[in-house]
Motif scaffolding. Sequence first.
Motif, PDB file in Angstrom:
ATOM      1  N   VAL A 108       0.813  -1.220   0.000  1.00 37.30           N
ATOM      2  CA  VAL A 108       0.000   0.000   0.000  1.00 37.30           C
ATOM      3  C   VAL A 108       0.846   1.269   0.000  1.00 37.30           C
ATOM      4  O   VAL A 108       0.303   2.377  -0.108  1.00 37.30           O
ATOM      5  N   ALA A 109       2.167   1.146   0.114  1.00 38.72           N
ATOM      6  CA  ALA A 109       3.048   2.312   0.037  1.00 38.72           C
ATOM      7  C   ALA A 109       4.422   1.849  -0.404  1.00 38.72           C
ATOM      8  O   ALA A 109       4.852   0.740  -0.066  1.00 38.72           O
ATOM      9  N   ALA A 110       5.104   2.700  -1.174  1.00 38.53           N
ATOM     10  CA  ALA A 110       6.418   2.340  -1.706  1.00 38.53           C
ATOM     11  C   ALA A 110       7.349   3.546  -1.638  1.00 38.53           C
ATOM     12  O   ALA A 110       6.956   4.666  -1.962  1.00 38.53           O
ATOM     13  N   LYS A 111       8.566   3.274  -1.218  1.00 41.31           N
ATOM     14  CA  LYS A 111       9.580   4.326  -1.105  1.00 41.31           C
ATOM     15  C   LYS A 111      10.910   3.768  -1.588  1.00 41.31           C
ATOM     16  O   LYS A 111      11.230   2.605  -1.356  1.00 41.31           O
ATOM     17  N   PHE A 112      11.680   4.612  -2.260  1.00 49.31           N
ATOM     18  CA  PHE A 112      12.973   4.190  -2.792  1.00 49.31           C
ATOM     19  C   PHE A 112      14.015   5.265  -2.465  1.00 49.31           C
ATOM     20  O   PHE A 112      13.765   6.136  -1.635  1.00 49.31           O
ATOM     21  N   ARG A 113      15.176   5.186  -3.092  1.00 49.68           N
ATOM     22  CA  ARG A 113      16.217   6.198  -2.916  1.00 49.68           C
ATOM     23  C   ARG A 113      16.517   6.836  -4.266  1.00 49.68           C
ATOM     24  O   ARG A 113      16.566   6.144  -5.283  1.00 49.68           O
ATOM     25  N   ARG A 114      16.719   8.154  -4.252  1.00 47.42           N
ATOM     26  CA  ARG A 114      16.939   8.856  -5.514  1.00 47.42           C
ATOM     27  C   ARG A 114      18.221   8.412  -6.203  1.00 47.42           C
ATOM     28  O   ARG A 114      18.327   8.430  -7.426  1.00 47.42           O
ATOM     29  N   TYR A 245      -2.961   6.224   7.466  1.00 50.31           N
ATOM     30  CA  TYR A 245      -1.603   5.951   7.925  1.00 50.31           C
ATOM     31  C   TYR A 245      -0.600   6.102   6.783  1.00 50.31           C
ATOM     32  O   TYR A 245       0.508   6.619   6.984  1.00 50.31           O
ATOM     33  N   VAL A 246      -0.971   5.670   5.603  1.00 51.76           N
ATOM     34  CA  VAL A 246      -0.082   5.829   4.449  1.00 51.76           C
ATOM     35  C   VAL A 246       0.197   7.312   4.205  1.00 51.76           C
ATOM     36  O   VAL A 246       1.331   7.702   3.884  1.00 51.76           O
ATOM     37  N   GLN A 247      -0.828   8.149   4.357  1.00 53.11           N
ATOM     38  CA  GLN A 247      -0.613   9.592   4.236  1.00 53.11           C
ATOM     39  C   GLN A 247       0.370  10.084   5.296  1.00 53.11           C
ATOM     40  O   GLN A 247       1.296  10.859   5.000  1.00 53.11           O
ATOM     41  N   ALA A 248       0.179   9.652   6.540  1.00 51.10           N
ATOM     42  CA  ALA A 248       1.073  10.054   7.627  1.00 51.10           C
ATOM     43  C   ALA A 248       2.496   9.555   7.363  1.00 51.10           C
ATOM     44  O   ALA A 248       3.476  10.256   7.661  1.00 51.10           O
ATOM     45  N   TRP A 249       2.622   8.367   6.810  1.00 53.16           N
ATOM     46  CA  TRP A 249       3.928   7.787   6.456  1.00 53.16           C
ATOM     47  C   TRP A 249       4.640   8.659   5.426  1.00 53.16           C
ATOM     48  O   TRP A 249       5.845   8.911   5.529  1.00 53.16           O
ATOM     49  N   GLY A 250       3.882   9.129   4.425  1.00 58.72           N
ATOM     50  CA  GLY A 250       4.462  10.019   3.420  1.00 58.72           C
ATOM     51  C   GLY A 250       4.935  11.328   4.038  1.00 58.72           C
ATOM     52  O   GLY A 250       6.027  11.824   3.724  1.00 58.72           O
ATOM     53  N   ARG A 251       4.128  11.897   4.929  1.00 52.59           N
ATOM     54  CA  ARG A 251       4.525  13.143   5.596  1.00 52.59           C
ATOM     55  C   ARG A 251       5.726  12.912   6.516  1.00 52.59           C
ATOM     56  O   ARG A 251       6.616  13.766   6.616  1.00 52.59           O
ATOM     57  N   ALA A 252       5.770  11.755   7.169  1.00 47.63           N
ATOM     58  CA  ALA A 252       6.898  11.436   8.047  1.00 47.63           C
ATOM     59  C   ALA A 252       8.196  11.325   7.247  1.00 47.63           C
ATOM     60  O   ALA A 252       9.263  11.751   7.710  1.00 47.63           O
ATOM     61  N   THR A 253       8.097  10.769   6.058  1.00 45.98           N
ATOM     62  CA  THR A 253       9.276  10.661   5.193  1.00 45.98           C
ATOM     63  C   THR A 253       9.816  12.042   4.849  1.00 45.98           C
ATOM     64  O   THR A 253      11.035  12.281   4.886  1.00 45.98           O
ATOM     65  N   LYS A 254       8.930  12.961   4.526  1.00 52.60           N
ATOM     66  CA  LYS A 254       9.348  14.339   4.226  1.00 52.60           C
ATOM     67  C   LYS A 254       9.926  15.010   5.466  1.00 52.60           C
ATOM     68  O   LYS A 254      10.927  15.734   5.397  1.00 52.60           O
ATOM     69  N   TRP A 255       9.312  14.770   6.632  1.00 53.99           N
ATOM     70  CA  TRP A 255       9.797  15.393   7.869  1.00 53.99           C
ATOM     71  C   TRP A 255      11.217  14.924   8.177  1.00 53.99           C
ATOM     72  O   TRP A 255      12.083  15.724   8.541  1.00 53.99           O
ATOM     73  N   ILE A 256      11.474  13.638   8.041  1.00 55.97           N
ATOM     74  CA  ILE A 256      12.820  13.109   8.290  1.00 55.97           C
ATOM     75  C   ILE A 256      13.828  13.769   7.355  1.00 55.97           C
ATOM     76  O   ILE A 256      14.931  14.158   7.764  1.00 55.97           O
ATOM     77  N   GLU A 257      13.438  13.919   6.095  1.00 60.66           N
ATOM     78  CA  GLU A 257      14.334  14.509   5.097  1.00 60.66           C
ATOM     79  C   GLU A 257      14.651  15.971   5.418  1.00 60.66           C
ATOM     80  O   GLU A 257      15.790  16.420   5.224  1.00 60.66           O
ATOM     81  N   THR A 258      13.665  16.705   5.903  1.00 56.14           N
ATOM     82  CA  THR A 258      13.835  18.146   6.110  1.00 56.14           C
ATOM     83  C   THR A 258      14.228  18.523   7.541  1.00 56.14           C
ATOM     84  O   THR A 258      14.452  19.696   7.823  1.00 56.14           O
ATOM     85  N   HIS A 259      14.307  17.555   8.437  1.00 55.65           N
ATOM     86  CA  HIS A 259      14.701  17.811   9.828  1.00 55.65           C
ATOM     87  C   HIS A 259      15.803  16.833  10.251  1.00 55.65           C
ATOM     88  O   HIS A 259      15.640  16.069  11.209  1.00 55.65           O
ATOM     89  N   PRO A 260      16.938  16.845   9.553  1.00 54.42           N
ATOM     90  CA  PRO A 260      17.970  15.829   9.827  1.00 54.42           C
ATOM     91  C   PRO A 260      18.523  15.874  11.247  1.00 54.42           C
ATOM     92  O   PRO A 260      18.746  14.813  11.849  1.00 54.42           O
TER      93      PRO A 260
END
Length: 339
Positions: A108-114, A245-260
């Motif tokens: 239900v959700a997929a994430k990779f590395r650029r 939850y998938v929406q929250a997961w997407g937002r969490a991914t962005k938060w981790i990226e922008t708040h190292p």
Amino acid sequence: MKKSSYALLFAAGVLLAGPATAQPLPETAAIPERVAPGTTLVIGDPQTRVALTLSGELAKLPFKVEWANISGGPQTIEAFRAKALDIGAVADIPPIHAQWTGLEVRIVAAKFRRDPVGHPIYVIATAPGSGITKLEDIKGRKIAFSPGQAQGALVLRVLKKLNLRHDEVQLVELPSVGDAYVNALASKLVDAAPIAEANKQRFVQNYERDGARALPHGLRDDPAYLYVVKASLEDPGKAAAIRAYVQAWGRATKWIETHPEEWIKGYYVKDQGLKPDSGRFLVQSNGDPDVPLDWSGAIERQQETIDLLAAELKKPVLKAQALFDRRFEQVAGAAYQGE
């Protein structure tokens, strides 16, 4: 499994065994927007739990969440079978393995590395004194292999890259849990094993003087999925909660990226017990995430993985398309982009 883990599965199993849904939601039906009051999800996704807590998103979830201290394919599949888990966070192999064992699951959700090759999840580590200095040297050697996990698929990809057959190496079946592979290398039970890039620094510091190496494999190994049991998606309330939850997961991914720095302090230092410098190394090692709005490339790569595993492990060929619930295709990506 420890007694406490069995207690967790039993308690969560009772929790999930609520009243049956009178009218199951068809796979062709849209996911409901509204989460029914009293809906509870049991989630095995430790990193996202920390990210949602640090970002303040946890309190905003429109359902009750029970966190299970579960990660990795074998544990999530066992918990799914015990009806003790709704959502698991894994790599690309567990959903395939689950289907082969008769458990209907959906991604239900997929994430990779650029930059997946430049920022791999794993390296091929070699045992002290093995004499292996390049990938080609693994011919005829003992290699740690976990058929139901991402590390096992990586080993098969490496063999394919080197044009090596199964009988040209010795695959030693070992579950990749904790430091199992590092210990197997240190004790010379195996000559080579895939270990997390995150463990490379410590491994090299401890064993390089004795001839150990951490070799780049030059392949993609970056899939990160959320997957669920198909039955959970047939419950309209749970399906809506999974979408949230998938929406929250997407937002969490962005938060981790922008708040190292907050992530380093809150997760790597406080939660994982590492030093700040180690946390910074891991953030750099991970690189930037890619949360796509289109799963076509992911499905194509998943099919290649299925075909490889099916041929090597003598399993039936599955259709990768059937593993992905495309009703969720743009949910995480849109949330990651702030939509």
